[in-house]
Design a protein around this motif. Structure first.
Motif, mmCIF file in Angstrom:
data_model
loop_
_atom_site.group_PDB
_atom_site.id
_atom_site.type_symbol
_atom_site.label_atom_id
_atom_site.label_comp_id
_atom_site.label_asym_id
_atom_site.label_seq_id
_atom_site.Cartn_x
_atom_site.Cartn_y
_atom_site.Cartn_z
ATOM 1 N N ARG B 366 22.471 59.019 -14.113
ATOM 2 C CA ARG B 366 23.896 58.718 -14.030
ATOM 3 C C ARG B 366 24.224 57.434 -14.772
ATOM 4 N NH1 ARG B 366 26.574 59.114 -8.346
ATOM 5 N NH2 ARG B 366 24.600 58.608 -7.356
ATOM 6 N N ASP B 367 23.299 56.513 -14.740
ATOM 7 C CA ASP B 367 23.515 55.228 -15.383
ATOM 8 C C ASP B 367 22.174 54.740 -15.885
ATOM 9 O OD1 ASP B 367 23.909 52.357 -15.793
ATOM 10 O OD2 ASP B 367 25.861 52.743 -14.866
ATOM 11 N N ARG B 368 22.192 54.185 -17.092
ATOM 12 C CA ARG B 368 20.908 53.788 -17.657
ATOM 13 C C ARG B 368 20.396 52.468 -17.120
ATOM 14 N NH1 ARG B 368 23.171 54.559 -23.493
ATOM 15 N NH2 ARG B 368 23.399 56.815 -23.566
ATOM 16 N N SER B 369 21.169 51.862 -16.249
ATOM 17 C CA SER B 369 20.752 50.560 -15.749
ATOM 18 C C SER B 369 19.747 50.724 -14.619
ATOM 19 C CB SER B 369 21.971 49.795 -15.229
ATOM 20 O OG SER B 369 21.572 48.842 -14.286
ATOM 21 N N PRO B 370 18.551 50.219 -14.795
ATOM 22 C CA PRO B 370 17.558 50.349 -13.728
ATOM 23 C C PRO B 370 17.946 49.582 -12.469
ATOM 24 C CG PRO B 370 16.676 49.040 -15.549
ATOM 25 C CD PRO B 370 17.979 49.596 -16.005
#
Lengths: 98, 658
Positions: B366-370
């Motif tokens: 959904r979001d590439r932010s870990p």
């Protein structure tokens, strides 16, 4: 890119932050265009604008045309953006305040 | 279980058979030895007895006279009158002389003979211990002719007098033909051999008779006959042996019963334990299967890539822990790398692990932010976490076109990193809390750039916590040393660490899962992407990262960004009717940083495009051509060629040496 607008007595002030490129420019156009009714003075505050490409330049050209007899001013232009305005010859036609 | 019982029963049967066989052999040999001497001993004993009897009988000097009187007296065993007994009370009959007895009246002679008989029988009984049984006649009524006294004794038994026994009765009514040996001795006096066997009528026993003749002037006047039941000793020995064997058998039976009972109970208990062990074992197996099924089993899909190489390995401990690793593409350009360790062991931990793994992948898509992903994963894991489990996670997202990486460390081991051409070192920075403990915490990510050749290595605590027999830990220093001595490929590094950790642990068992992940960023000079707005940031990022590596400053990077956007934007807008691809290369050549765009769309040479009229009154201006114009203004040089139906546009920027 974020756009903050303030409308007062026929004056619309739009503060733009971030990048104005192919992907964000259409948003600027679609946000501002409907607000231009009875606007005689359009001011873009570009203090937060860090980047502009030809797509962004085109939006300003369109805005200048839409405002017609009204006055459009670009304010607080950063050096990097100013350089693009300069190169593209916009400094000759747009009302730019550094 | 049942097998042990069967083995015991088989052992019992074999023991019984061996026991019986041994008994039979011993009894057989004893019988053989004993029976061989039996005859001789019986005859010897009989002869000895007969000699004793003979000595007593021959002590009577008037024996021939006595025998002749008894022979003529039909009732010589009758009790004499008290008067007679009184008269001869003190007489020693054995010492009486022939003259004396002949001087007596006929009545007195009969009485003396009768008393002498009683005395003789009494002597025999006293001397031989009730073994003398009867004195009787043999032969015809005419004593002068054929008559003989037979003194019958029994020996070899403790039963005492057996006057009513069958043998005696039949012997009284003997048939000459049944006693040929006695008849021969009586007739000839020959006493070799002096024994014979006889089975009386109506008896089921065989008897042995041994004869000793008593000889006077007139020939054989008496025969001492000893008798014993034949085979008596042998039978009693056999019966005793049989009794001993029977008792031994009963004892064996009891012992085996007790052992069988105890083993049965033991087996029952052990079966219970075995079932429990089996259950735990199968639970471990399930956990192990869950764990291994979670891993991307085949990383070879990444082998074909030139912009990076990755290798990972998990070696579960005997008691399955909750380690896992993951490696997957979020999109064309973003690779997610993850390694994690669940706090617990067994099926519950494996389930928790699986949940964590799925959640991480979902959130990243959904979001590439870990950091954002872990924040959400943590919230979900913390809810309804009754088992109080938690998972340490290291999660990194690498942008392959640029080498930009973002990593989050949720309570996990420090990753190690080696810059291209540099040394291995641990990357230390403040970690966030492990996932699953507190629901409402925000995770933080660290951004860093990987340059081509940079490698990052991360493992679970199974590696540094590996212990040797001296209770020393493998530790991170040995890990770094091990990595430094490893080969260049991620697989070499992981195998080296594993073998070094194993060599260090020596004979100690591996007590925790060992999991490792190693990633080398190679980068690329060319990316090939679909020409659409979605890929514009990737192309810009690629060019920007390459420009920075090439030494471009912020100002130049801004120009490069603008040019890239304009050129790629033109390809998006004009090259294809529908959509197509574009290959973008970035490289440095002769002091110029070059970005080259190749597309197979319709031919377009920017040099031939009309330059926008930058001096024209705004209202009359065309808005097209502005992008190309800016590129030409900003770049040091712009070169176009059409090769193999492709537009090749190279935008060059002079790199000023600092």
């Amino acid at each position: 890119m974020t756009i903050n607008t303030e409308k007062k007595d026929g004056t619309l002030i739009a503060a733009i932050e971030g990048d104005l490129d192919r992907t964000t420019s259409p948003e600027l156009e679609s946000r501002i265009t409907p607000m231009l009714d009875s606007v005689t003075e359009l001011v873009f505050d570009l203090a937060g604008l860090k980047y502009i490409s030809s797509a962004g330049l085109r939006v300003f050209v369109k805005m200048q045309k839409l405002i017609g007899g009204g006055k459009m001013t670009l304010r607080h232009v950063a050096p990097a953006v100013m350089e693009i305005f300069r190169l593209s010859g916009f400094t000759n036609f747009l009302n730019i305040e550094e | 279980m049942e097998k042990s019982k069967r083995q015991l029963v088989r052992a019992a049967v074999i023991t019984f058979i061996l026991f019986l066989a041994a008994s039979a052999i011993i009894a057989g040999s004893a019988w053989f030895v004993y029976y061989g001497e039996y005859n001789e001993r019986v005859i010897e004993n009989g002869n000895a007895l007969n000699q004793n009897v003979k000595a007593i009988v021959e002590d009577y000097k008037i024996l021939p006279w006595l025998i002749s009187v008894w022979y003529s007296d039909d009732d010589f065993t009758a009790e004499p009158s008290d008067e007679i007994k009184e008269k001869f009370r003190y007489t020693d009959f054995s010492s009486l002389t022939q003259e004396y007895v002949e001087s007596l009246s006929p009545e007195e002679q009969t009485a003396v003979a009768r008393l002498a008989y009683f005395e003789m029988v009494d002597d025999l009984r006293k001397e031989l211990g009730y073994k003398a049984l009867r004195i009787m006649y043999y032969g015809s009524d005419d004593m002068e002719d054929e008559g003989c006294l037979v003194i019958c004794c029994q020996y070899g038994s403790d039963v005492g007098l057996q006057e009513d026994s069958a043998w005696f009765e039949t012997f009284v009514d003997y048939d000459e033909s049944e006693h040929p040996v006695m008849t021969r001795i009586h007739d000839s006096g020959e006493d070799d051999p002096n024994y014979e066997f006889f089975m009386p009528k109506g008896s089921d026993k065989t008897y042995m008779y041994i004869y000793t003749p008593i000889i006077s002037d007139t020939g054989v006047i008496a025969i001492v006959a000893s008798c014993r039941e034949w085979g008596e000793d042998v039978r009693s020995i056999l019966i005793s042996a049989a009794k001993i064997i029977a008792i031994a058998l009963v004892l064996l039976l009891i012992i085996f019963s007790v052992v069988y009972f105890m083993i049965s109970r033991h087996i029952t208990e052990r079966t219970g334990l075995a079932i429990e062990r089996e259950r735990q074992h199968s639970e471990m197996e399930i956990a192990s299967k869950i764990q291994l099924s979670c891993m991307p089993s085949d990383l070879s899909a990444f082998d074909s890539r030139r912009d990076m190489s990755v290798y990972a390995l998990i070696r579960p401990a005997k008691e399955v822990g909750g380690d896992f690793y993951d490696c997957f593409f979020i999109d064309d350009d973003h690779l997610a790398l993850c390694i994690a360790d669940v706090s617990d062991k067994g099926v519950a931990a494996a389930m928790f692990m699986m949940m964590a793994k799925v959640l991480i992948k979902n959130e990243l898509s959904r979001d590439r932010s870990p950091a954002l992903a872990l924040t959400n994963v943590n919230r979900q894991l913390s809810e309804n976490n009754d088992a109080q489990m938690f998972v340490t996670v290291w999660l990194m997202v690498a942008e392959l076109s640029t080498g930009k990486c973002r990593e989050v460390n949720a309570g996990h081991e420090d990753p190690a990193m080696r810059l291209s051409g540099g040394e291995w070192e641990l990357i230390r920075y403040p970690h966030d809390l492990a996932c699953g403990i507190l629901p409402d915490i925000a995770y933080h990510e660290r951004e860093f750039d990987m340059r081509p050749g940079d490698t990052v290595f991360v493992c679970t605590d199974g590696i540094p916590d590996a212990e040797n027999t001296d209770k020393e830990r493998f530790g991170t220093d040995r890990l770094i040393t091990s990595l430094s001595q490893a080969g260049d490929k991620p697989k070499d590094m992981i195998m080296r660490v594993l073998s070094d950790a194993d060599a260090f642990a020596g004979e100690m068992d591996q007590f925790d899962d060992m999991t490792m992940l190693c990633f080398t960023y190679e980068g690329t000079d060319t990316i090939e992407v679909t020409a659409d707005d979605e890929h514009l940031p990737m192309v810009i990022g690629f060019a920007d990262s390459k420009a920075r590596i090439a030494g471009a400053d912020d100002k130049l990077c801004g120009d490069i960004r603008l040019c890239t956007e304009e050129v790629f934007g033109n390809i998006i807008d004009h090259a294809y009717d529908d959509t197509g691809t574009a290959a973008v290369s970035a490289f440095t050549q002769d002091g110029y940083f070059c970005v080259r765009f190749a597309d197979s769309g319709r031919p377009f040479d920017p040099a031939e495009a009309d330059a926008p009229d930058t001096d024209t009154e705004l209202s009359a201006r065309k808005v097209g051509g502005l992008g190309v114009y800016l590129v030409q203004q900003l770049a040091s040089d712009v070169r176009y060629s059409r090769e193999d139906d492709m537009n090749i546009l190279t935008v060059m920027f002079e790199i000023k040496e600092k």
